[in-house]
Every structure is written in structure tokens, then in C-alpha cells.
Scaffold this active site. Structure first.
Site, short mmCIF file in Angstrom:
data_model
loop_
_atom_site.label_atom_id
_atom_site.label_comp_id
_atom_site.label_asym_id
_atom_site.label_seq_id
_atom_site.Cartn_x
_atom_site.Cartn_y
_atom_site.Cartn_z
N THR A 27 0.79 -1.14 0.21
CA THR A 27 -0.16 -0.09 0.21
C THR A 27 0.54 0.85 -0.41
OG1 THR A 27 -1.10 1.18 0.94
CG2 THR A 27 -0.44 0.15 2.61
N ASP A 28 0.28 2.44 -0.46
CA ASP A 28 1.05 3.46 -0.35
C ASP A 28 1.17 4.35 0.98
OD1 ASP A 28 -1.82 4.41 0.45
OD2 ASP A 28 -1.92 5.24 -1.52
N GLU A 29 0.51 3.71 1.89
CA GLU A 29 0.65 3.91 3.26
C GLU A 29 1.94 3.61 3.92
OE1 GLU A 29 -2.96 3.56 5.35
OE2 GLU A 29 -4.24 3.58 3.56
N TYR A 82 -1.75 -0.28 10.95
CA TYR A 82 -2.10 -0.63 10.39
C TYR A 82 -0.79 -0.77 8.87
CZ TYR A 82 -3.56 -1.98 4.96
OH TYR A 82 -3.13 -1.98 3.61
N LYS A 107 2.03 -3.65 7.41
CA LYS A 107 2.86 -3.44 5.84
C LYS A 107 4.07 -3.50 5.45
CE LYS A 107 -0.51 -4.52 3.31
NZ LYS A 107 -0.30 -6.50 2.92
P1 NAD Z 1 -9.73 -6.82 2.58
O1 NAD Z 1 -10.38 -6.56 3.78
O2 NAD Z 1 -11.39 -6.87 1.68
O3 NAD Z 1 -9.38 -8.78 2.38
C1 NAD Z 1 -8.40 -8.92 3.12
C2 NAD Z 1 -8.37 -10.15 3.04
O4 NAD Z 1 -8.20 -11.37 3.48
C3 NAD Z 1 -10.32 -11.22 3.01
O5 NAD Z 1 -10.33 -12.18 2.12
C4 NAD Z 1 -9.69 -11.88 4.51
O6 NAD Z 1 -10.91 -12.81 4.78
C5 NAD Z 1 -8.84 -12.18 4.41
N1 NAD Z 1 -8.09 -12.63 5.06
C6 NAD Z 1 -7.00 -11.72 6.77
N2 NAD Z 1 -6.58 -12.70 7.13
C7 NAD Z 1 -6.28 -13.61 7.19
C8 NAD Z 1 -5.23 -14.83 7.35
N3 NAD Z 1 -4.88 -15.25 8.92
N4 NAD Z 1 -5.09 -15.74 6.06
C9 NAD Z 1 -5.86 -15.70 5.09
N5 NAD Z 1 -6.42 -15.10 4.72
C10 NAD Z 1 -7.11 -13.82 5.57
O7 NAD Z 1 -9.18 -5.81 1.54
P2 NAD Z 1 -8.28 -5.62 0.47
O8 NAD Z 1 -9.35 -4.14 0.66
O9 NAD Z 1 -9.32 -6.36 -0.18
O10 NAD Z 1 -6.62 -5.56 0.62
C11 NAD Z 1 -5.98 -6.92 0.09
C12 NAD Z 1 -5.14 -6.85 -0.18
O11 NAD Z 1 -4.39 -5.20 -0.50
C13 NAD Z 1 -4.07 -5.92 1.70
O12 NAD Z 1 -2.70 -6.39 1.77
C14 NAD Z 1 -4.02 -4.13 1.79
O13 NAD Z 1 -3.15 -3.88 2.64
C15 NAD Z 1 -3.87 -4.06 -0.35
N6 NAD Z 1 -3.88 -2.94 0.09
C16 NAD Z 1 -5.51 -2.56 0.44
C17 NAD Z 1 -5.56 -1.31 -0.60
C18 NAD Z 1 -7.56 -0.47 -0.15
O14 NAD Z 1 -7.80 -0.06 -0.64
N7 NAD Z 1 -7.90 -1.63 -0.01
C19 NAD Z 1 -5.28 -0.45 -0.92
C20 NAD Z 1 -3.58 -0.74 -1.68
C21 NAD Z 1 -2.86 -1.77 -1.10
P1 TYD Z 2 -9.86 4.70 4.73
O1 TYD Z 2 -11.77 3.54 3.60
O2 TYD Z 2 -10.49 3.72 6.06
O3 TYD Z 2 -9.47 3.95 3.78
P2 TYD Z 2 -7.35 4.78 4.22
O4 TYD Z 2 -7.24 5.08 5.59
O5 TYD Z 2 -6.62 3.37 4.02
O6 TYD Z 2 -7.03 5.95 3.57
O7 TYD Z 2 -10.16 6.23 4.90
C1 TYD Z 2 -10.01 6.87 3.14
C2 TYD Z 2 -10.77 8.38 4.10
O8 TYD Z 2 -11.87 9.03 4.92
C3 TYD Z 2 -9.11 8.38 5.09
O9 TYD Z 2 -8.89 9.41 5.39
C4 TYD Z 2 -9.85 8.56 6.20
C5 TYD Z 2 -11.55 9.08 6.37
N1 TYD Z 2 -12.66 8.29 6.11
C6 TYD Z 2 -13.44 9.74 6.96
O10 TYD Z 2 -13.55 10.37 7.27
N2 TYD Z 2 -15.10 8.59 7.86
C7 TYD Z 2 -14.95 7.88 7.75
O11 TYD Z 2 -16.26 7.38 8.25
C8 TYD Z 2 -14.01 6.92 7.30
C9 TYD Z 2 -14.10 4.51 7.75
C10 TYD Z 2 -12.72 7.19 6.46
#
Ligand code: NAD
Ligand code: TYD
Length: 331
Positions: A120-122, A144, A148
Site C-alpha cells: 500500500t501507499d500508506e 496497519y 505492511k
Molecule cells: P480485505 O480486507 O477486503 O480482504 C482481505 C482478505 O484477506 C479477506 O478475504 C480476509 O479473509 C483475508 N485474510 C485476512 N487474514 C487472513 C489470514 N490470516 N489468512 C488468510 N486470509 C486472511 O482487503 P483488501 O482491501 O482487498 O486488500 C487486499 C490487499 O491489498 C491487502 O494486503 C491490503 O493491504 C492491500 N491494499 C489495499 C488497498 C485498499 O484501498 N483497500 C490499497 C492498497 C493495498
Molecule cells: P479509509 O477508507 O479507511 O482508507 P485509508 O484510511 O486506508 O485511506 O479512509 C479513507 C479516508 O476517509 C481517510 O482519510 C479517512 C476518511 N474516513 C472518514 O472521513 N470517515 C469514515 O467513516 C471513514 C471510514 C474514513
């Protein structure tokens, strides 16, 4: 290719599996623990994809999922929500740390040709102006992002120490179908459709770099096919937007009453802005195809149509989480 997709029942993972099976004809096995965020329903239209229910931190479960061997492992499995990591970091450390370690060990044992870690960019922390490149320092702010970042460093150490052909994709904020409604966009869409308050943290001027989930999947595919082992690739979205503008647009698209927008107490340690420079993956031939305006419309439409998907979520564990997270914050 024969792929093991860990976390393939989650949001980004399930969209990636769909893309690989439908557009590339890959043979995919999913390993997923089915936490609150992982759902069989996310793969319901892909009955040909076997799902091994297990923990990436469990060596035996990983071996079972690998079976007679795979060409590549793509690891999406993680605890992913910043607010949950602030309230209860424990699972973040075990899954994102220990889990990644077990997958790297399995990749070595089974001599897989590619290991792709989804990150992630985070991990770069917050940036007020400009954009992070792959050379930017790692300065994560939340449990988090720290978990990562630790995983990323371990992945790179396996390349340097053991020659494991490992690569990292760092995506910016994703949105689209099948996203669990704890994240900003689906939370606001569902609340708006119900006329519930829209809880905006702090002043709402935090900026995120939005990436449509299919664009991320295509980017990961480029890295899988053409990336150089030991390298990191940023995958940033085409548009940046302050949270309050995202929320206002969702209000328009759902026809909700704007008075339901409510400013609430800020998230501790809240990163102000994320922004990724993606020249390196562009050089591999990738380009984001979906602009934020279009992707947001598609996403609102998907949630309107898929009540069958989100209704069971809103009545389960999510309700307790929502109460804990927002109960005291909302007036
Ligand atoms: P999500 O929370 O929707 O899905 C996570 C999945 O991992 C779920 O299906 C969960 O059951 C599974 N999981 C959790 N713990 C586990 C374990 N111990 N063993 C096996 N499976 C397990 O997450 P997402 O948003 O789809 O993110 C997927 C990946 O992409 C993550 O690694 C996250 O850090 C990364 N990512 C997410 C975003 C975003 O905006 N959501 C952006 C950049 C990177
Ligand atoms: P989020 O979807 O949790 O992603 P991330 O924190 O990984 O970027 O949040 C996106 C942005 O929205 C973040 O700046 C926090 C804000 N946010 C709110 O203002 N209200 C909310 O209820 C949530 C879930 C997020």
C-alpha cells in the site's frame, strides 16, 4: 499460469481472481481465512475456483493450498482497515507479519517462480505536496501501515538473502464492487442510501489518490508478467480528491439529503494526503483506464443493484463494529 491467490475472497483479491480467470484463463486456487472481510459470496460467480479456508500464518494450510505446485503466489491476505488497527492491532501483527513470513518460507520451499506481495501507499506515510516514488523512505503512521511496511521489508530481504523472485506492488486507495463497507466509499454509499449520517473525520480535507479496483488488478498482472524480481512498483490512481468532495459526490449520485453529512472526531494519527508517482509501472505498459468520476458512478450503481450482497453484512458483525467505531462520535 497456475496461481495461488491468498486473500482472494476479499475485496481486491476477488476482483483480481475474476480478472485472471476470465481474461487470462489462469488456473487459480484461493487461500483465505474468511475473516469478517473475506466472503465466499465474493467468488460465487467463479465456481471453478477452489477455495481453501485457512490461515496464511499456518504452514500446513499454505502447503495444502499449494498442493502439487503453483507458478506464482500473489498475496492479498491481510488485516486492512486503519481504524480497526488503531483499536485492536493484534491481528495486524500476526497476519501481516507472521502470515507474510510463512508465505515467503512456502515460496522458497516450493521454489515458486514469482512471489508478488500486495502492499500500500500508506507505507510511505503522508505527503503534503508532490508524490511518493519507489525510492521514498518508509515512514508508516498507523499500526496497519507499519505492519505492511514490516512485511515489505521482509519480502525484500528474501530476495536479497535467498534470491527469492519476489516483487512488491504498492497500490493507492482502491474502490469498486465487493468492498467491505467499513471503508470510506462503500460506507458512505450505504449510509446515503439509508439516509443515515455520513461521518466525515476531522475537517474532511484529507486527500486520497483513488484507484479503481480493476485498474489495480491489471497493474498487478503487469508486474506478475513483466516486473523485475527485487523491485517495488507503485500503482497510483489517476485522480486525487479530498474526502469531503467524495462524500458530496456520493450524496449527489444517491439523491440523499446533504444535511446527513456530519463532521466527527478525527482519526488519531490521520495521514493528510497520499499520492503515488507511477512512472515505473507505466514503463511496463500499464495505464489506469477508469477516471474517478466514472468509477464512482459505476460503484454507486453496483451497490444499488447488489442489496443481496450487502444486506447480510449490515446485519451481522458489522453492526457491532459500527456501533463501537461511530456510536459515541455521532450526535
Ligand atoms: P480485505 O480486507 O477486503 O480482504 C482481505 C482478505 O484477506 C479477506 O478475504 C480476509 O479473509 C483475508 N485474510 C485476512 N487474514 C487472513 C489470514 N490470516 N489468512 C488468510 N486470509 C486472511 O482487503 P483488501 O482491501 O482487498 O486488500 C487486499 C490487499 O491489498 C491487502 O494486503 C491490503 O493491504 C492491500 N491494499 C489495499 C488497498 C485498499 O484501498 N483497500 C490499497 C492498497 C493495498
Ligand atoms: P479509509 O477508507 O479507511 O482508507 P485509508 O484510511 O486506508 O485511506 O479512509 C479513507 C479516508 O476517509 C481517510 O482519510 C479517512 C476518511 N474516513 C472518514 O472521513 N470517515 C469514515 O467513516 C471513514 C471510514 C474514513
Amino acid at each position: 499460469m497456475r496461481l495461488l491467490v491468498c486473500g482472494g475472497a476479499g475485496f481486491i483479491g476477488s476482483n483480481f481472481v475474476r480478472l485472471r480467470v476470465r481474461d487470462h484463463g489462469d488456473e487459480v486456487v484461493v487461500l483465505d481465512k474468511l475473516t469478517y472481510a473475506g466472503r465466499r459470496e465474493n467468488l460465487a460467480d467463479l465456481p471453478e475456483v477452489p477455495l481453501v479456508v485457512g490461515d496464511i500464518a499456518d504452514r500446513e494450510a499454505v502447503d495444502e493450498a499449494i498442493g502439487d505446485g503453483v507458478d506464482a503466489i500473489v498475496n492479498f491476505a491481510a488485516e486492512t482497515h486503519v481504524d480497526r488497527s488503531i483499536a485492536e492491532p493484534d491481528a495486524f501483527i500476526t497476519t501481516n507479519g507472521q502470515g507474510t513470513y510463512q508465505l515467503l518460507e512456502a515460496a522458497r520451499r516450493h521454489e515458486v517462480e514469482r512471489y508478488v506481495q500486495i502492499s500500500t501507499d500508506e507505507v510511505y506515510g503522508s505527503i503534503e505536496v508532490g508524490s511518493f516514488t519507489e525510492e521514498s523512505p518508509i515512514v508508516p503512521s498507523s499500526p496497519y501501515s507499519a505492519s505492511k511496511a514490516g512485511a515489505d521489508l521482509l519480502v525484500l530481504s528474501y530476495f536479497h538473502t535467498y534470491g527469492l523472485p519476489a516483487l512488491i506492488c504498492r497500490g493507492s486507495n482502491n474502490y469498486g464492487p465487493y468492498q467491505y463497507p467499513e471503508k470510506l466509499i462503500p460506507l458512505m454509499i450505504l449510509n446515503a442510501l439509508h439516509g443515515d449520517p455520513l461521518p466525515v473525520y476531522g475537517d474532511g480535507m484529507q486527500v486520497r489518490n483513488w484507484l479503481y479496483v480493476e485498474d489495480f488488478g491489471r497493474g498487478i498482472g503487469h508486474v506478475l508478467a513483466h516486473g523485475t524480481p527485487g523491485e517495488v512498483y507503485n500503482v497510483g490512481g489517476p485522480d486525487e480528491c479530498p474526502n469531503i468532495e467524495v462524500v458530496k459526490r456520493i450524496v449527489e449520485l444517491t439523491g440523499a439529503d446533504p444535511s446527513i453529512i456530519e463532521y466527527v472526531a478525527d482519526r488519531p494519527g490521520h495521514d493528510r494526503r497520499y499520492s503515488l508517482a507511477s512512472e515505473k509501472i507505466r514503463a511496463l505498459g500499464w495505464e489506469a483506464q477508469v477516471r474517478f468520476e466514472e468509477g464512482l458512478e459505476r460503484t454507486v450503481q453496483w451497490y444499488r443493484e447488489r442489496r443481496d450482497w450487502w444486506e447480510p453484512i449490515r446485519s451481522g458483525e458489522y453492526r457491532e463494529y459500527y456501533e463501537r467505531q461511530y456510536g459515541r462520535r455521532l450526535s
